[in-house]
Design a protein around this motif. Structure first.
Motif, short mmCIF file in Angstrom:
data_model
loop_
_atom_site.label_atom_id
_atom_site.label_comp_id
_atom_site.label_asym_id
_atom_site.label_seq_id
_atom_site.Cartn_x
_atom_site.Cartn_y
_atom_site.Cartn_z
N THR A 259 1.14 -1.29 0.36
CA THR A 259 0.05 0.01 0.08
C THR A 259 1.01 1.18 -0.43
OG1 THR A 259 -2.30 -1.09 1.57
CG2 THR A 259 -2.05 1.48 1.48
N MET A 260 0.80 2.13 -1.52
CA MET A 260 1.47 3.17 -1.07
C MET A 260 0.85 4.54 -0.39
SD MET A 260 3.84 2.32 -4.44
CE MET A 260 2.22 2.02 -5.75
N SER A 261 0.77 5.22 0.30
CA SER A 261 0.65 6.05 1.00
C SER A 261 0.77 7.67 0.84
CB SER A 261 0.10 5.66 2.72
OG SER A 261 -1.12 6.85 2.85
N THR A 262 -0.47 8.47 0.75
CA THR A 262 0.82 9.55 0.60
C THR A 262 -0.75 10.53 1.13
OG1 THR A 262 1.75 11.49 -0.77
CG2 THR A 262 -0.53 10.43 -1.69
N CYS A 263 -0.95 11.84 1.23
CA CYS A 263 -1.76 13.04 1.61
C CYS A 263 -2.44 13.71 0.87
CB CYS A 263 -1.02 13.90 2.58
SG CYS A 263 -0.05 14.02 4.30
N VAL A 264 -3.69 14.29 1.04
CA VAL A 264 -4.22 14.52 0.06
C VAL A 264 -4.97 15.95 0.07
CG1 VAL A 264 -6.94 14.75 -0.61
CG2 VAL A 264 -6.37 12.80 0.32
N ARG A 265 -3.82 16.28 -0.28
CA ARG A 265 -4.01 18.15 -0.84
C ARG A 265 -5.26 18.66 0.22
NH1 ARG A 265 -1.24 20.85 -5.39
NH2 ARG A 265 0.68 18.95 -4.69
N ASN A 266 -5.56 19.88 1.38
CA ASN A 266 -6.20 20.78 1.57
C ASN A 266 -7.66 19.53 2.74
OD1 ASN A 266 -4.54 22.57 0.69
ND2 ASN A 266 -6.15 23.58 -1.20
N THR A 267 -7.02 18.38 2.81
CA THR A 267 -7.45 17.68 3.56
C THR A 267 -6.95 16.42 4.88
OG1 THR A 267 -9.38 17.22 1.77
CG2 THR A 267 -10.01 15.93 2.96
N PRO A 268 -6.42 16.68 5.30
CA PRO A 268 -5.41 15.98 6.27
C PRO A 268 -6.19 15.02 7.22
CG PRO A 268 -6.08 18.08 6.92
CD PRO A 268 -6.72 18.38 6.04
N GLN A 269 -7.39 15.33 6.97
CA GLN A 269 -8.16 13.83 7.69
C GLN A 269 -8.19 12.42 6.38
OE1 GLN A 269 -9.91 16.98 6.94
NE2 GLN A 269 -12.09 16.31 6.00
N CYS A 270 -7.94 12.97 5.41
CA CYS A 270 -7.57 11.90 4.17
C CYS A 270 -6.71 11.21 3.65
CB CYS A 270 -8.72 12.43 2.94
SG CYS A 270 -10.29 12.17 3.74
N ARG A 271 -6.00 9.86 3.47
CA ARG A 271 -5.32 10.17 2.68
C ARG A 271 -5.54 9.04 1.52
NH1 ARG A 271 -3.51 12.68 6.15
NH2 ARG A 271 -2.57 12.02 7.76
N TYR A 272 -4.38 9.74 0.35
CA TYR A 272 -4.65 8.65 -0.77
C TYR A 272 -3.98 7.30 -0.99
CZ TYR A 272 -5.83 8.23 -5.73
OH TYR A 272 -6.13 7.63 -7.20
N LEU A 273 -4.53 6.42 -1.37
CA LEU A 273 -3.62 5.11 -1.46
C LEU A 273 -3.74 4.80 -2.42
CD1 LEU A 273 -5.05 3.01 1.54
CD2 LEU A 273 -4.00 4.98 1.28
N VAL A 274 -2.45 3.64 -3.06
CA VAL A 274 -2.51 3.56 -4.57
C VAL A 274 -2.17 1.31 -4.23
CG1 VAL A 274 -1.15 2.66 -6.63
CG2 VAL A 274 -2.30 4.72 -5.83
N GLN A 275 -2.54 0.72 -4.59
CA GLN A 275 -2.27 -0.81 -3.62
C GLN A 275 -2.65 -1.42 -4.99
OE1 GLN A 275 -6.07 -0.40 -1.74
NE2 GLN A 275 -4.91 -1.66 0.33
N GLY A 276 -1.08 -2.04 -4.29
CA GLY A 276 -0.70 -3.69 -5.82
C GLY A 276 -0.74 -5.22 -5.14
N VAL A 277 -0.69 -5.28 -5.43
CA VAL A 277 -0.35 -7.29 -4.52
C VAL A 277 0.50 -7.60 -5.68
CG1 VAL A 277 -2.40 -8.17 -6.31
CG2 VAL A 277 -1.89 -9.97 -4.86
N LEU A 278 1.01 -9.23 -5.54
CA LEU A 278 2.59 -10.11 -5.64
C LEU A 278 1.94 -10.18 -6.67
CD1 LEU A 278 5.58 -9.64 -5.66
CD2 LEU A 278 5.56 -11.50 -3.61
#
Length: 285
Positions: A259-278
């Motif tokens: 799971t790659m996690s980064t912030c959502v600009r101007n929305t500190p209570q959220c994260r943007y996730l991109v997920q991959g499976v091996l």
């Protein structure tokens, strides 16, 4: 007669007293006017300093470039070989001489033969878990930070779920993950690769979506199959309307997920996730 004389004395004295009182009153009024003015000036100075600090912080975040890492990517050769193993393009020996917290390398292909992300992955054994949020692979302070994992994840990517973190303010880090909002882009760029000193791990992206700010590794016990399944279900069926999921990619409780996690600009209570499976784990040469 005595009363008349006393009245005359009072009349003689009262103008002076009255005059002093008026002067004192004016002095008091003037003092009262000075205090609000001083407070106003101090307040303006404080506001200017705070605004200057905020502007400096914003410029520091968005204008500071990540430390270059190109020197650690080997020049690939077209020499013929009978060795069918994929070539490892990363000079881990040179990197780990600088900092042995570097334990892997993330490559996400982008457009025109370039990489969306081409960065080392770090995890500190001695510093606090968020140390590399504001430090580069040389351990120098930088607002650009690094891509990193925390101690609760193993460094061989054998955990059911590994969470990687990175800032969304720089193209070299995780800003480009937002491209996966587009289903067509995801379909055309559905693989990413993680190199370790001896292996290449290939992952297929199956979901990109906005999530809340829960600490994933602290919120789920992934050794519990039921909780792991709940997490997979939440990834395959996100609650947020900003989501992009490839339903045809198989993900089970025996899968290895990144799971790659980064912030959502101007929305500190959220994260943007991109997920991959091996989908492939192979040794490198």
């Amino acid at each position: 007669m005595a009363d008349q004389q006393n009245q005359q004395k009072n009349d003689a004295v009262s103008p002076e007293v009255s005059s002093d009182a008026e002067k004192g009153g004016r002095h008091i009024k003037q003092t009262k006017r000075k205090i609000p003015k001083a407070v106003f000036i101090v307040s303006i100075i404080a506001i200017i300093l705070i605004l200057a600090l905020i502007i400096w912080k914003i410029l520091d975040i968005y204008l500071t470039e990540p430390t270059p890492t190109d020197a650690f990517v080997k020049t690939t050769t077209a020499a013929q070989t009978t060795d069918s193993r994929p070539e490892n393009p990363i000079d881990f020996a040179a990197l780990q001489e600088i900092n042995n917290d570097v334990y892997a390398w993330l490559r996400i292909p982008g457009d025109d033969g370039k990489f969306l992300v081409d960065q080392p992955i770090l995890q500190s054994d001695t510093e606090h878990d968020e140390y590399y949020l504001l430090h580069d692979y040389e351990k120098k302070y930088t607002s650009a930070g690094s891509i990193f994992t925390q101690k609760m994840n193993s460094k061989d990517f054998s955990d059911p779920v590994t969470v990687m973190y990175g800032h969304n303010t720089h193209d070299e880090m995780f800003k480009g993950l937002y491209n996966y909002d587009d289903p067509d882009y995801m379909e055309e760029h559905k693989y990413f690769y993680i190199y370790t000193p001896t292996r290449r791990l290939t992952y297929e992206i199956f979901a990109a979506y906005v999530y809340d700010d829960r600490h994933i590794m602290n919120s789920f016990d992934f050794s519990d199959e039921k909780q792991l399944q709940e997490y997979i279900d939440s990834a395959k069926h996100p609650k947020n309307t900003r989501q992009n999921v490839r339903e045809d990619v198989e993900v089970t409780t025996s899968s290895k997920i990144v799971t790659m996690s980064t912030c959502v600009r101007n929305t500190p209570q959220c994260r943007y996730l991109v997920q991959g499976v091996l989908i492939k784990d192979e040794p490198t040469r």
